[in-house]
Scaffold this motif. Structure first.
Motif, short mmCIF file in Angstrom:
data_model
loop_
_atom_site.label_atom_id
_atom_site.label_comp_id
_atom_site.label_asym_id
_atom_site.label_seq_id
_atom_site.Cartn_x
_atom_site.Cartn_y
_atom_site.Cartn_z
N ILE A 245 0.84 -1.21 0.00
CA ILE A 245 0.00 0.00 0.00
C ILE A 245 0.87 1.25 0.00
N ALA A 246 1.90 1.27 0.85
CA ALA A 246 2.79 2.43 0.92
C ALA A 246 3.50 2.66 -0.42
N LEU A 247 4.00 1.60 -1.03
CA LEU A 247 4.68 1.74 -2.32
C LEU A 247 3.73 2.24 -3.40
N ASP A 248 2.50 1.75 -3.40
CA ASP A 248 1.51 2.21 -4.37
C ASP A 248 1.22 3.71 -4.19
N ILE A 249 1.06 4.12 -2.95
CA ILE A 249 0.78 5.54 -2.68
C ILE A 249 1.96 6.41 -3.09
N LEU A 250 3.17 6.01 -2.71
CA LEU A 250 4.35 6.80 -3.06
C LEU A 250 4.56 6.86 -4.57
N LEU B 47 12.20 1.41 -7.06
CA LEU B 47 13.34 0.62 -7.50
C LEU B 47 13.37 -0.69 -6.75
N PHE B 48 13.94 -1.71 -7.36
CA PHE B 48 14.08 -3.01 -6.74
C PHE B 48 15.32 -2.98 -5.86
N GLY B 49 15.14 -3.22 -4.56
CA GLY B 49 16.22 -3.11 -3.58
C GLY B 49 17.52 -3.79 -3.96
N PRO B 50 17.48 -5.06 -4.38
CA PRO B 50 18.74 -5.72 -4.74
C PRO B 50 19.50 -5.03 -5.88
N ASP B 51 18.80 -4.32 -6.76
CA ASP B 51 19.49 -3.62 -7.85
C ASP B 51 20.37 -2.49 -7.34
N ILE B 52 19.97 -1.82 -6.25
CA ILE B 52 20.74 -0.70 -5.74
C ILE B 52 21.57 -1.07 -4.51
N SER B 53 21.61 -2.35 -4.19
CA SER B 53 22.40 -2.83 -3.06
C SER B 53 23.89 -2.76 -3.40
N PHE C 58 23.22 -1.62 -9.99
CA PHE C 58 23.34 -0.16 -9.91
C PHE C 58 23.48 0.26 -8.46
N PRO C 59 24.59 -0.08 -7.81
CA PRO C 59 24.73 0.17 -6.37
C PRO C 59 24.63 1.66 -6.02
N GLU C 60 23.86 1.95 -4.99
CA GLU C 60 23.71 3.33 -4.51
C GLU C 60 24.13 3.46 -3.05
N ARG C 61 24.71 2.41 -2.51
CA ARG C 61 25.22 2.44 -1.14
C ARG C 61 26.47 1.59 -1.07
N SER C 62 27.36 1.92 -0.12
CA SER C 62 28.62 1.18 0.03
C SER C 62 28.40 -0.13 0.78
N THR C 63 27.55 -0.07 1.81
CA THR C 63 27.27 -1.24 2.62
C THR C 63 25.78 -1.30 2.92
N TYR C 64 25.33 -2.44 3.41
CA TYR C 64 23.92 -2.57 3.78
C TYR C 64 23.58 -1.71 5.00
N ARG C 65 24.58 -1.26 5.72
CA ARG C 65 24.34 -0.39 6.88
C ARG C 65 24.02 1.05 6.49
N ASP C 66 24.30 1.41 5.24
CA ASP C 66 24.00 2.76 4.76
C ASP C 66 22.50 2.88 4.55
N VAL C 67 21.86 3.65 5.41
CA VAL C 67 20.41 3.82 5.33
C VAL C 67 20.07 4.91 4.32
N VAL C 68 20.83 5.97 4.32
CA VAL C 68 20.59 7.11 3.44
C VAL C 68 21.38 6.93 2.15
N LEU C 69 20.73 7.14 1.03
CA LEU C 69 21.41 7.09 -0.26
C LEU C 69 22.00 8.49 -0.49
N ILE C 70 23.27 8.65 -0.12
CA ILE C 70 23.92 9.96 -0.03
C ILE C 70 23.88 10.73 -1.35
N GLU C 71 24.27 10.11 -2.45
CA GLU C 71 24.29 10.84 -3.72
C GLU C 71 22.89 11.25 -4.16
N ARG C 72 21.92 10.39 -3.91
CA ARG C 72 20.53 10.73 -4.23
C ARG C 72 20.07 11.91 -3.38
N LEU C 73 20.42 11.90 -2.09
CA LEU C 73 20.09 13.00 -1.18
C LEU C 73 20.75 14.28 -1.66
#
Length: 109
Positions: free
Chosen positions: A26-31, A39-45, A50-65
């Motif tokens: 529901i949240a994804l549909d609304i957003l 985006l599919f999580g494993p694709d940006i892992s 298309f990695p957008e984080r260095s580690t799985y501990r990175d909560v914020v996608l810095i370049e996107r921010l």
């Protein structure tokens, strides 16, 4: 049952207990409906196509921010954007509630 209102779903009954996956759908549909890109999580892992984080501990996608801050604040220098990014990602307290309150304050003031 309670009810919730959503433009796409209209008035929907909200059962007392929903699963996490039901809430996520529901949240994804609304957003997506209001313009966010899905985006599919494993694709940006870190090990994704298309990695957008260095580690799985990175909560914020810095370049996107950083890109988003620059887009909505074109009058701010790159140094100012970097300073804002550091402030947003800083954990000022070991208490997540306090950190969330601080973040909310940044967004609303």
């Amino acid at each position: 049952m309670r009810s919730g209102i959503c433009e796409r779903y209209g008035v929907i009954p909200v059962p007392k207990a929903m699963t996490e996956s039901e809430i996520e759908v529901i949240a994804l549909d609304i957003l997506t409906e209001i313009g966010y890109e899905r985006l599919f999580g494993p694709d940006i892992s870190p090990d994704g196509h298309f990695p957008e984080r260095s580690t799985y501990r990175d909560v914020v996608l810095i370049e996107r921010l950083r890109r988003s801050l620059a887009r909505v604040n074109p009058h701010i220098s790159l140094d100012g954007i970097d300073k804002a990014v550091r402030k947003i990602v800083a954990q000022e307290s070991p208490d997540i509630v306090e950190n969330n309150k601080s973040f909310h304050k940044y967004l609303t003031e």
